[in-house]
Design a protein around this motif. Structure first.
Motif, PDB file in Angstrom:
ATOM      1  N   ILE A   1       5.400   6.749 -22.607  1.00 16.11           N
ATOM      2  CA  ILE A   1       6.385   6.104 -22.805  1.00 16.11           C
ATOM      3  C   ILE A   1       7.607   6.132 -23.070  1.00 16.11           C
ATOM      4  N   LYS A   2       7.291   6.258 -24.661  1.00 17.19           N
ATOM      5  CA  LYS A   2       7.942   6.051 -25.981  1.00 17.19           C
ATOM      6  C   LYS A   2       7.930   7.486 -27.267  1.00 17.19           C
ATOM      7  N   ALA A   3       7.481   8.787 -27.116  1.00 21.83           N
ATOM      8  CA  ALA A   3       6.948   9.225 -28.066  1.00 21.83           C
ATOM      9  C   ALA A   3       7.457   8.932 -29.149  1.00 21.83           C
ATOM     10  N   GLY A   4       7.058   9.514 -30.373  1.00 22.03           N
ATOM     11  CA  GLY A   4       7.038   9.324 -31.521  1.00 22.03           C
ATOM     12  C   GLY A   4       7.446  10.573 -32.276  1.00 22.03           C
ATOM     13  N   MET A   5       7.652  10.778 -33.730  1.00 19.47           N
ATOM     14  CA  MET A   5       7.628  11.789 -33.688  1.00 19.47           C
ATOM     15  C   MET A   5       5.968  13.070 -34.161  1.00 19.47           C
ATOM     16  N   GLY A   6       6.074  14.320 -33.779  1.00 21.01           N
ATOM     17  CA  GLY A   6       5.379  14.777 -33.415  1.00 21.01           C
ATOM     18  C   GLY A   6       4.420  14.761 -32.303  1.00 21.01           C
ATOM     19  N   MET A   7       5.061  14.365 -31.242  1.00 23.25           N
ATOM     20  CA  MET A   7       4.263  14.344 -29.827  1.00 23.25           C
ATOM     21  C   MET A   7       4.675  14.079 -28.550  1.00 23.25           C
ATOM     22  N   GLY A   8       5.369  14.772 -29.443  1.00 26.43           N
ATOM     23  CA  GLY A   8       6.560  15.004 -27.894  1.00 26.43           C
ATOM     24  C   GLY A   8       5.696  16.636 -26.869  1.00 26.43           C
ATOM     25  N   ALA A   9       4.848  17.367 -27.389  1.00 28.93           N
ATOM     26  CA  ALA A   9       4.161  18.096 -26.883  1.00 28.93           C
ATOM     27  C   ALA A   9       2.990  17.035 -25.595  1.00 28.93           C
ATOM     28  N   TYR A  10       2.704  16.186 -26.283  1.00 30.44           N
ATOM     29  CA  TYR A  10       1.096  15.866 -25.958  1.00 30.44           C
ATOM     30  C   TYR A  10       1.830  14.476 -25.309  1.00 30.44           C
ATOM     31  N   ALA A  11       3.421  14.031 -24.997  1.00 31.20           N
ATOM     32  CA  ALA A  11       3.313  12.420 -24.096  1.00 31.20           C
ATOM     33  C   ALA A  11       4.218  13.478 -23.140  1.00 31.20           C
ATOM     34  N   ALA A  12       5.238  14.372 -23.630  1.00 28.85           N
ATOM     35  CA  ALA A  12       5.021  15.581 -21.411  1.00 28.85           C
ATOM     36  C   ALA A  12       4.592  15.713 -21.073  1.00 28.85           C
ATOM     37  N   SER A  13       3.155  15.841 -21.623  1.00 31.96           N
ATOM     38  CA  SER A  13       2.202  16.428 -20.573  1.00 31.96           C
ATOM     39  C   SER A  13       1.539  14.817 -19.934  1.00 31.96           C
ATOM     40  N   LYS A  14       1.499  14.099 -20.499  1.00 34.07           N
ATOM     41  CA  LYS A  14       1.053  13.109 -20.447  1.00 34.07           C
ATOM     42  C   LYS A  14       2.014  11.820 -19.716  1.00 34.07           C
ATOM     43  N   SER A  15       3.292  12.363 -19.861  1.00 38.45           N
ATOM     44  CA  SER A  15       4.848  11.634 -18.357  1.00 38.45           C
ATOM     45  C   SER A  15       4.527  13.189 -17.234  1.00 38.45           C
ATOM     46  N   GLY A  16       3.540  13.384 -16.993  1.00 37.71           N
ATOM     47  CA  GLY A  16       3.438  14.282 -16.114  1.00 37.71           C
ATOM     48  C   GLY A  16       2.804  13.899 -14.927  1.00 37.71           C
ATOM     49  N   VAL A  17       1.625  13.537 -15.976  1.00 41.26           N
ATOM     50  CA  VAL A  17       0.384  12.322 -15.691  1.00 41.26           C
ATOM     51  C   VAL A  17       0.054  11.311 -14.639  1.00 41.26           C
ATOM     52  N   HIS A  18       1.370  10.936 -15.495  1.00 41.00           N
ATOM     53  CA  HIS A  18       3.054   9.592 -15.103  1.00 41.00           C
ATOM     54  C   HIS A  18       3.151   9.582 -13.680  1.00 41.00           C
ATOM     55  N   ARG A  19       3.727  10.824 -13.711  1.00 43.70           N
ATOM     56  CA  ARG A  19       4.559  10.937 -12.680  1.00 43.70           C
ATOM     57  C   ARG A  19       3.644  12.029 -10.738  1.00 43.70           C
ATOM     58  N   LEU A  20       2.872  12.411 -11.252  1.00 40.83           N
ATOM     59  CA  LEU A  20       2.125  12.824 -10.893  1.00 40.83           C
ATOM     60  C   LEU A  20       1.500  11.694 -10.281  1.00 40.83           C
TER      61      LEU A  20
END
Length: 226
Positions: free
Chosen positions: A135-154
């Motif tokens: 929902i709000k990615a912190g430093m170092g969380m870009g790759a992980y958060a982007a993939s999980k955001s994809g799960v949300h959109r799926l």
């Protein structure tokens, strides 16, 4: 009547808790995992290890086995995934592809292949594991958060796609989960505020139940210790 339930990533800490919750409720449980074997057995469960869920043929074979042994598929819980913490400047670009594959492609692959059987169920259920960090990615969380955001959109897109069927699609968004790995990685953290795997399993059990038949397309935060 006992339902046929599949838990991907079922050999891990969260997956094992989720699988155990369904088994305790009397459901027929199958655990599918990339690992070769489960560390702890689950009585009565069908365990299928060594499955790369980005491989369509391997995933289809696992689904066919579960459907044959349990008489179909009623519930799919997509727990399988991975995590990495690294900044963009100092990290690897390969991590972005790896997170996408582990967290999003795995879920998309098995869900697509399981859909025909889930739609045959009188009350099909799909529950995905998203992330509060997406929902709000912190430093170092870009790759992980982007993939999980994809799960949300799926989750949202598939819920609309299946609106005219008996299948619901939802996701739970945990904060930090209390696991041995997370404790080792963050030894100075306040563990009491972390979410217990059993608490997440309880929410998933609800979403898979008849009581949640009117809930679909929801992204549900799970953030209390439990």
């Amino acid at each position: 009547m006992a339902r046929s339930v599949i838990v991907t990533g079922g050999f891990g800490i969260l997956g094992a808790a989720v699988a155990a919750a369904f088994a305790k409720a009397g459901d027929k449980v199958a655990r599918i995992d990339y690992a070769a074997a489960a560390k702890d057995p689950l009585a009565g469960a069908v365990d299928i290890g060594g499955v790369d869920l980005t491989d369509e043929a391997a995933t289809r074979a696992a689904l066919d086995r579960v459907a044959a042994e349990h008489g179909g598929i009623d519930v799919l819980v997509n727990v399988a995934g991975g995590f990495t913490w690294e900044t963009l400047e100092d990290g690897s670009l390969a991590s972005w592809a790896r997170m996408q594959a582990m967290n999003l492609t795995t879920a998309a692959t098995i869900t697509q292949l399981a859909l025909p059987r889930l739609k045959q169920s009188s009350a099909g259920r799909i529950v995905n594991i998203g992330a509060g960090a997406a929902i709000k990615a912190g430093m170092g969380m870009g790759a992980y958060a982007a993939s999980k955001s994809g799960v949300h959109r799926l989750t949202e897109a598939l819920a609309e796609e299946l609106a005219g069927t008996g299948v619901t699609v939802n996701a739970v968004l945990p904060s930090i989960i209390d696991t041995p790995t997370n404790r080792a990685d963050m030894p100075d953290a306040d563990f009491s505020s972390w979410v217990q795997p059993q608490a997440i399993a309880d929410v998933i059990s609800f979403l898979a139940s008849d009581a949640a038949r009117a809930v679909t397309g929801a992204l549900i935060p799970v953030t209390r210790g439990g």
